[in-house]
Design a protein around this motif. Structure first.
Motif, mmCIF file in Angstrom:
data_model
loop_
_atom_site.group_PDB
_atom_site.id
_atom_site.type_symbol
_atom_site.label_atom_id
_atom_site.label_comp_id
_atom_site.label_asym_id
_atom_site.label_seq_id
_atom_site.Cartn_x
_atom_site.Cartn_y
_atom_site.Cartn_z
ATOM 1 N N HIS A 118 0.825 -1.200 0.000
ATOM 2 C CA HIS A 118 0.000 0.000 0.000
ATOM 3 C C HIS A 118 0.866 1.260 0.000
ATOM 4 O O HIS A 118 0.442 2.311 -0.446
ATOM 5 C CB HIS A 118 -0.863 -0.023 1.263
ATOM 6 N N ALA A 122 5.622 1.565 -7.394
ATOM 7 C CA ALA A 122 5.231 0.453 -8.263
ATOM 8 C C ALA A 122 6.367 -0.525 -8.535
ATOM 9 O O ALA A 122 6.157 -1.733 -8.598
ATOM 10 C CB ALA A 122 4.689 1.014 -9.577
ATOM 11 N N GLU A 126 6.621 -4.737 -7.294
ATOM 12 C CA GLU A 126 6.803 -5.978 -8.062
ATOM 13 C C GLU A 126 7.524 -7.034 -7.227
ATOM 14 O O GLU A 126 7.175 -8.204 -7.268
ATOM 15 C CB GLU A 126 7.626 -5.703 -9.327
ATOM 16 N N ILE A 137 0.614 -17.914 -2.993
ATOM 17 C CA ILE A 137 -0.162 -18.435 -4.121
ATOM 18 C C ILE A 137 0.369 -19.783 -4.611
ATOM 19 O O ILE A 137 -0.371 -20.766 -4.696
ATOM 20 C CB ILE A 137 -0.191 -17.405 -5.279
ATOM 21 N N ALA A 172 -7.873 -17.286 -6.642
ATOM 22 C CA ALA A 172 -8.481 -16.153 -7.357
ATOM 23 C C ALA A 172 -9.589 -15.531 -6.515
ATOM 24 O O ALA A 172 -9.684 -14.302 -6.404
ATOM 25 C CB ALA A 172 -9.027 -16.617 -8.710
ATOM 26 N N MET A 175 -8.094 -13.507 -3.641
ATOM 27 C CA MET A 175 -7.577 -12.208 -4.049
ATOM 28 C C MET A 175 -8.731 -11.241 -4.335
ATOM 29 O O MET A 175 -8.748 -10.108 -3.863
ATOM 30 C CB MET A 175 -6.709 -12.384 -5.300
ATOM 31 N N LYS A 179 -9.771 -7.969 -2.054
ATOM 32 C CA LYS A 179 -9.590 -6.646 -2.653
ATOM 33 C C LYS A 179 -10.912 -5.933 -2.878
ATOM 34 O O LYS A 179 -11.074 -4.776 -2.549
ATOM 35 C CB LYS A 179 -8.900 -6.777 -4.012
ATOM 36 N N HIS B 118 -0.784 2.062 -11.196
ATOM 37 C CA HIS B 118 0.612 1.711 -11.026
ATOM 38 C C HIS B 118 1.426 2.916 -10.532
ATOM 39 O O HIS B 118 2.460 2.755 -9.915
ATOM 40 C CB HIS B 118 1.149 1.256 -12.397
ATOM 41 N N ALA B 122 -1.443 5.379 -2.597
ATOM 42 C CA ALA B 122 -2.459 4.437 -2.129
ATOM 43 C C ALA B 122 -3.837 5.078 -1.923
ATOM 44 O O ALA B 122 -4.865 4.474 -2.218
ATOM 45 C CB ALA B 122 -1.999 3.778 -0.835
ATOM 46 N N ALA B 172 -13.257 -12.813 -10.726
ATOM 47 C CA ALA B 172 -12.130 -13.177 -9.849
ATOM 48 C C ALA B 172 -10.981 -13.756 -10.669
ATOM 49 O O ALA B 172 -9.822 -13.392 -10.488
ATOM 50 C CB ALA B 172 -12.575 -14.182 -8.782
ATOM 51 N N TYR B 176 -7.245 -12.220 -11.060
ATOM 52 C CA TYR B 176 -6.126 -13.066 -10.620
ATOM 53 C C TYR B 176 -5.150 -13.355 -11.752
ATOM 54 O O TYR B 176 -3.952 -13.149 -11.632
ATOM 55 C CB TYR B 176 -6.712 -14.360 -10.071
#
Lengths: 204, 204
Positions: A118, A122, A126, A137, A172, A175, A179, B118, B122, B172, B176
């Motif tokens: 957060h 960028a 990564e 994952i 999936a 996530m 979010k 990107h 936040a 989803a 993902y």
């Protein structure tokens, strides 16, 4: 006599010079502490060194940047996802796996990882996404696949049940609902996911 | 006579004073242009005003901040997701819907939206996530639900096929696989998603 050896011991014996893995562990712990208290922006190599009661050089010798340090602290700190649940049925096994994923996501390093994402830019993000991929994952998908493979053997799961897209559905949904819906994944939500989606999807 | 009225008209008649929706549209277009060329960090209200051949005041009068301006430019610019496909079968309808979602995601505003996320901090990101939710996710889920409802009526989809978690699977998986696998959603990938996951999940 009573005084001889013990009184002669200097105070710093009680914080002995730590080396190798012990000092490393102390620095990584201090980095997680700093993340929880001052966040990514507030974390400094000096602050971490102070928290670990060592010098800045000891930190820089091991991690050339704050980013490298935090990546390893998070990677090492995330609870491992490595036991394949084996409760005798695919529904219970998947529920158990979801709970294990929740433990990882809601661990202190899990929270710290989301907070860092957060805060950081960028490019840095990564590298932290990689930590999520490798720490959460990838191992989840591997465990899901193993649960489904066993389910196929038991005749509980249809033969296409370990295809790549099938194994991706749970991570999936994790996530997405985290979010998009800000979900905190209560047990009822796991049950809804498994009963509304996974059980019908897998039936032979 | 021949000269009187027409020669007296000053050159600026050819870029007449635009008002209301016409000027607004020009400013929003210029904002999208700026996003594509200089990105979120490079975009300025002055640059947008220049691009729209108007003054800075005309921009600020409508949008108090760069963030407000860009949110509306993206929201208005995203291709609408509003036609329920009706190709006679749930498999084809869902494939068609996936293609419609791809058009939105890979439109110029769709690319710009991902680029902004990107680049921005936040807090700003929260507003742009809302644009994704309202412009892509919410309408997609609504259309998916309608396709599934029709499928139930035709006896092609099981009765629980419109439950909330079921309707979330496609968005989803979109989120993902775009994030985790960097997917660009070729047609084969849609087919894999529908055939490996949605068809088995929905069968009566």
């Amino acid at each position: 006599m009573a005084t001889s050896r013990w009184t002669a011991v200097p105070a710093r014996t009680f914080s002995p010079r730590r080396r190798g893995p012990v000092l490393e562990r102390a620095i990584l712990d201090a980095a997680l502490d700093q993340l929880s208290t001052v966040g990514w922006s507030g974390l400094t190599m000096e602050g971490v060194a102070a928290g670990a009661q060592t010098g800045k050089a000891a930190v820089y010798r091991r991690w050339p940047s704050k980013e490298d340090l935090v990546v390893q602290a998070l990677r090492d700190g995330l609870p491992r996802l490595d036991g394949v649940p084996d409760l005798g049925g695919v529904r219970e096994d998947l529920l158990q796996l979801c709970r294990q994923m929740r433990v990882t996501m809601f661990s202190r390093p899990g929270f710290a990882l989301r907070a860092v994402l957060h805060e950081c830019d960028a490019t840095t993000a990564e590298r932290f996404h990689e930590v999520i991929f490798e720490g959460v994952i990838e191992p989840s998908v591997k465990l899901i696949k193993e649960v489904l493979r066993r389910g196929i053997e038991r005749g509980e799961v249809r033969s296409g049940g370990t295809e790549a897209f099938v194994c991706d559905v749970i991570p999936a949904m994790f996530m997405y609902r985290t979010k998009v819906c800000g979900s905190e994944w209560r047990d009822e939500e796991f049950e809804a996911l498994i009963d509304q989606v996974m059980v019908p999807l897998l039936r032979p």
